[in-house]
Design an enzyme around this catalytic site. Sequence first.
Site, mmCIF file in Angstrom:
data_model
loop_
_atom_site.group_PDB
_atom_site.id
_atom_site.type_symbol
_atom_site.label_atom_id
_atom_site.label_comp_id
_atom_site.label_asym_id
_atom_site.label_seq_id
_atom_site.Cartn_x
_atom_site.Cartn_y
_atom_site.Cartn_z
ATOM 1 N N ASN A 171 34.640 34.136 35.107
ATOM 2 C CA ASN A 171 36.018 34.636 34.617
ATOM 3 C C ASN A 171 36.819 33.885 35.709
ATOM 4 O O ASN A 171 36.412 33.410 36.895
ATOM 5 C CB ASN A 171 36.334 36.228 35.038
ATOM 6 C CG ASN A 171 37.566 36.552 34.636
ATOM 7 O OD1 ASN A 171 38.172 36.323 33.509
ATOM 8 N ND2 ASN A 171 38.161 37.478 35.646
ATOM 9 N N HIS A 185 40.476 34.253 37.948
ATOM 10 C CA HIS A 185 41.564 35.291 38.228
ATOM 11 C C HIS A 185 42.393 34.722 39.163
ATOM 12 O O HIS A 185 41.987 33.914 40.017
ATOM 13 C CB HIS A 185 40.654 36.557 39.018
ATOM 14 C CG HIS A 185 41.801 37.576 39.415
ATOM 15 N ND1 HIS A 185 42.172 38.416 38.320
ATOM 16 C CD2 HIS A 185 42.234 37.921 40.551
ATOM 17 C CE1 HIS A 185 42.958 39.249 39.107
ATOM 18 N NE2 HIS A 185 43.108 38.774 40.509
ATOM 19 N N GLU A 223 29.930 44.253 36.484
ATOM 20 C CA GLU A 223 30.796 45.515 35.610
ATOM 21 C C GLU A 223 32.047 45.843 36.386
ATOM 22 O O GLU A 223 32.845 46.659 35.488
ATOM 23 C CB GLU A 223 29.664 46.597 35.692
ATOM 24 C CG GLU A 223 28.457 46.490 34.984
ATOM 25 C CD GLU A 223 27.262 45.785 35.854
ATOM 26 O OE1 GLU A 223 27.776 45.463 36.994
ATOM 27 O OE2 GLU A 223 26.215 45.828 35.039
ATOM 28 N N LYS A 254 48.381 25.808 37.812
ATOM 29 C CA LYS A 254 48.181 24.229 37.885
ATOM 30 C C LYS A 254 46.536 24.205 38.517
ATOM 31 O O LYS A 254 45.669 23.435 38.132
ATOM 32 C CB LYS A 254 49.170 23.608 38.692
ATOM 33 C CG LYS A 254 50.215 23.230 38.040
ATOM 34 C CD LYS A 254 51.027 22.123 38.968
ATOM 35 C CE LYS A 254 52.273 21.866 38.317
ATOM 36 N NZ LYS A 254 53.294 21.374 38.979
#
Length: 216
Positions: free
Chosen positions: A123, A125, A158, A188
Amino acid sequence: MSSDLWFLVKGVCVLSKKRILIMASGRGSNMEAILDAVQAGRINGEVVGVISSNPRAQALEKCRKRGIRSVVVDRKSFSTKSTWEEELLAVCSSFEPDLICLAGFMHILSSSFVNRFRGRIMNIHPSLLPSFPGLAAQRQAVEYGVKVSGCTVHFVDEGMDTGPIILQAAVPVKDGDDADTLAARILKEEHKLYPEAVRLFCEDRLRLEGRKVFKL
Ligand code: GRF
């Protein structure tokens, strides 16, 4: 076929291409950054498909234009999170991914999903985790008054933005920044950092030990 296979071609070892699945619920700019890097030959992988939880995601239109296979698993068509996730898991598995990239995928995955692909879900972030997890990370950073923020690519566990950190990039927070100006500066960097993490994974150059990720 296992993605971890090395082939001997004319005496040279060649790592087979990884199958990358992207999950996106919105704009899809990080998805595009990964697609661009794959198309440019910078990543030893192929994007086998995109799954969206939102039928109106701009990411879907971008997939259509680029000829990328996309599937909608609409969260709103399922009355419970668990039935939605069951379908999500079935669709994900059908792509036989080596790596799943969450790119603006606005859901926390349960442990049964994470366990099925642990160490193979990433992921991105928009903060320097563990600071400012969750929604509106850029606004949180501006309101807190930090002088440096940035973005983090991490493996997914989780929790909410709590998984092992793969790469981070920092950007300054300037006087007069608001959430939007900071978000644009961070974005960017996201578009460079995420493809780099995917590149390393696809070259088998990330080793996960407990909470730590080592770059080989
Ligand atoms: C990015 O800021 C990413 O860090 C966060 O959600 C946003 C997604 O943007 N997880 P996009 O859909 O990739 O343009």
